[in-house]
Design a protein around this motif. Structure first.
Motif, PDB file in Angstrom:
ATOM      1  N   LYS A  83       0.805  -1.224   0.000  1.00 22.92           N
ATOM      2  CA  LYS A  83       0.000   0.000   0.000  1.00 22.92           C
ATOM      3  C   LYS A  83       0.839   1.275   0.000  1.00 22.92           C
ATOM      4  O   LYS A  83       0.342   2.353  -0.307  1.00 22.92           O
ATOM      5  CB  LYS A  83      -0.901   0.022   1.247  1.00 22.92           C
ATOM      6  CG  LYS A  83      -1.872  -1.137   1.351  1.00 22.92           C
ATOM      7  CD  LYS A  83      -2.886  -1.121   0.220  1.00 22.92           C
ATOM      8  CE  LYS A  83      -3.931  -2.228   0.392  1.00 22.92           C
ATOM      9  NZ  LYS A  83      -4.832  -2.308  -0.783  1.00 22.92           N
ATOM     10  N   HIS A 154       4.419   4.477  10.276  1.00 25.48           N
ATOM     11  CA  HIS A 154       3.558   3.605   9.465  1.00 25.48           C
ATOM     12  C   HIS A 154       3.341   2.272  10.178  1.00 25.48           C
ATOM     13  O   HIS A 154       2.199   1.782  10.258  1.00 25.48           O
ATOM     14  CB  HIS A 154       4.198   3.376   8.092  1.00 25.48           C
ATOM     15  CG  HIS A 154       3.392   2.480   7.197  1.00 25.48           C
ATOM     16  ND1 HIS A 154       2.531   2.967   6.246  1.00 25.48           N
ATOM     17  CD2 HIS A 154       3.300   1.113   7.138  1.00 25.48           C
ATOM     18  CE1 HIS A 154       1.940   1.950   5.632  1.00 25.48           C
ATOM     19  NE2 HIS A 154       2.398   0.814   6.148  1.00 25.48           N
ATOM     20  N   ASP A 157       0.988   2.924  13.131  1.00 25.11           N
ATOM     21  CA  ASP A 157      -0.375   3.396  12.867  1.00 25.11           C
ATOM     22  C   ASP A 157      -1.130   2.618  11.787  1.00 25.11           C
ATOM     23  O   ASP A 157      -2.354   2.681  11.730  1.00 25.11           O
ATOM     24  CB  ASP A 157      -0.342   4.875  12.457  1.00 25.11           C
ATOM     25  CG  ASP A 157       0.291   5.760  13.517  1.00 25.11           C
ATOM     26  OD1 ASP A 157       0.280   5.373  14.699  1.00 25.11           O
ATOM     27  OD2 ASP A 157       0.820   6.830  13.147  1.00 25.11           O
ATOM     28  N   ARG A 158      -0.390   1.911  10.924  1.00 29.36           N
ATOM     29  CA  ARG A 158      -1.053   1.236   9.798  1.00 29.36           C
ATOM     30  C   ARG A 158      -0.597  -0.222   9.671  1.00 29.36           C
ATOM     31  O   ARG A 158      -0.056  -0.637   8.650  1.00 29.36           O
ATOM     32  CB  ARG A 158      -0.780   2.020   8.501  1.00 29.36           C
ATOM     33  CG  ARG A 158      -1.362   3.423   8.543  1.00 29.36           C
ATOM     34  CD  ARG A 158      -0.871   4.304   7.404  1.00 29.36           C
ATOM     35  NE  ARG A 158      -1.148   3.781   6.077  1.00 29.36           N
ATOM     36  CZ  ARG A 158      -0.858   4.424   4.933  1.00 29.36           C
ATOM     37  NH1 ARG A 158      -0.302   5.632   4.983  1.00 29.36           N
ATOM     38  NH2 ARG A 158      -1.137   3.886   3.773  1.00 29.36           N
ATOM     39  N   ASP A 161      -1.404  -2.363   6.523  1.00 28.90           N
ATOM     40  CA  ASP A 161      -0.972  -1.906   5.202  1.00 28.90           C
ATOM     41  C   ASP A 161       0.463  -2.329   4.911  1.00 28.90           C
ATOM     42  O   ASP A 161       1.414  -1.679   5.374  1.00 28.90           O
ATOM     43  CB  ASP A 161      -1.069  -0.385   5.093  1.00 28.90           C
ATOM     44  CG  ASP A 161      -2.505   0.120   5.066  1.00 28.90           C
ATOM     45  OD1 ASP A 161      -3.420  -0.716   4.948  1.00 28.90           O
ATOM     46  OD2 ASP A 161      -2.708   1.344   5.162  1.00 28.90           O
TER      47      ASP A 161
END
Length: 278
Positions: A83, A154, A157-158, A161
């Protein structure tokens, strides 16, 4: 089927002066931990490196994506589910070979705080080049700090992805990234050094191009210039020297992440959890 660790290590420790034949490296770079993505090279899943505690199908690393084909894009977004792409190259490198636009993939590039220094080949002459690697990688750690911060944000938080990080060769700057993530996930020193050394195999398809890239990047008059040979080899003694220097300066990767990058202990715990479990 994954390549046995003993075979990976044997090939990865091949002296750079000895070219690997396609029949030697071909099957290896087409099987885990490597991933075949048409139009790039040195691409692998950090979760599939031998003895890696990092979960698979989340963090990928590679060389430049500038030659990515439509089929490669399809693999990147489909099979790998990437992503986001983080580009660790300089403005000049990006101008020469821009990152491709890929539908559904976010491209992130943050300019380093200063240009990469040309490696001083005299510092690579002694031993196996340990002092040169210490200097080179400590600089990489510092001047790409904002990129490291964005990557770890990243991860924090993600976590759903998958992402990919690359530079030009996917060897040095990307190698430091790989080492940082594996260390935070709790990998052994041997597993981390093995991943770093796997770039010896992964870059072999573009061997001539990367040797020329290294020669120009150091202003070397030729591959026989003292220090050049140690620079282009990947020996575990050099990775260990860098890690020792990092321990002395920051207390290791964890100290770097909290003291230099400013992440809290809660952030660090979350990053570690997200690296090892979905």
């Amino acid at each position: 089927m994954s390549t046995p660790k003993v075979e990976l290590v044997r090939l990865a420790e091949t002296d750079v002066n000895n070219a690997l034949a396609p029949e030697q490296y071909g099957p290896v770079i087409s099987s885990p931990p490597f991933v075949f993505v048409d139009g790039t090279f040195n691409t692998r899943d950090l979760g599939l490196v031998p003895d890696s505690p990092l979960r698979s199908n989340f963090a990928f690393r590679s060389g430049t994506l500038g030659g990515l084909t439509d089929n490669g894009k399809a693999v990147l977004t489909g099979k790998l589910g990437v992503k986001r792409v983080f580009d660790l190259r300089s403005p000049d490198e990006r101008t020469r070979m821009p990152d491709p636009v890929i539908d559904g993939v976010e491209n992130t590039w943050i300019q380093s705080t200063s240009p990469d220094s040309k490696p001083d080949l005299t510092s690579f002459v002694a031993g196996e080049g340990e002092a040169g690697y210490e200097d080179m990688y400590l600089e990489v750690i510092d001047i790409y700090a904002e990129s490291w911060k964005a990557i770890l944000e990243h991860v924090r938080d993600r976590p759903q992805d998958p992402f990919l990080v690359h530079c030009t060769a996917g060897r040095d700057r990307t190698g430091v990234f790989g080492g940082m993530l594996l260390a935070l996930a709790g990998a052994s020193e041997d597993a981390i050094a093995t991943d770093w050394q796997l770039s010896r195999i992964g870059t072999e398809p573009v061997r001539a191009m990367l040797l020329e890239f290294a020669r120009k990047g150091t202003d070397a008059y030729g591959e026989d210039q003292p220090g050049f040979y140690n620079l282009v080899n990947l020996r575990k003694s050099c990775w260990r020297a860098f890690v020792k220097a990092l321990e002395k300066r920051y207390g290791g990767f964890e100290g770097f992440v909290t003291d230099k990058l400013g992440f809290s202990q809660d952030d660090l715990s979350k990053i570690k959890k997200n690296l090892t479990s979905a």
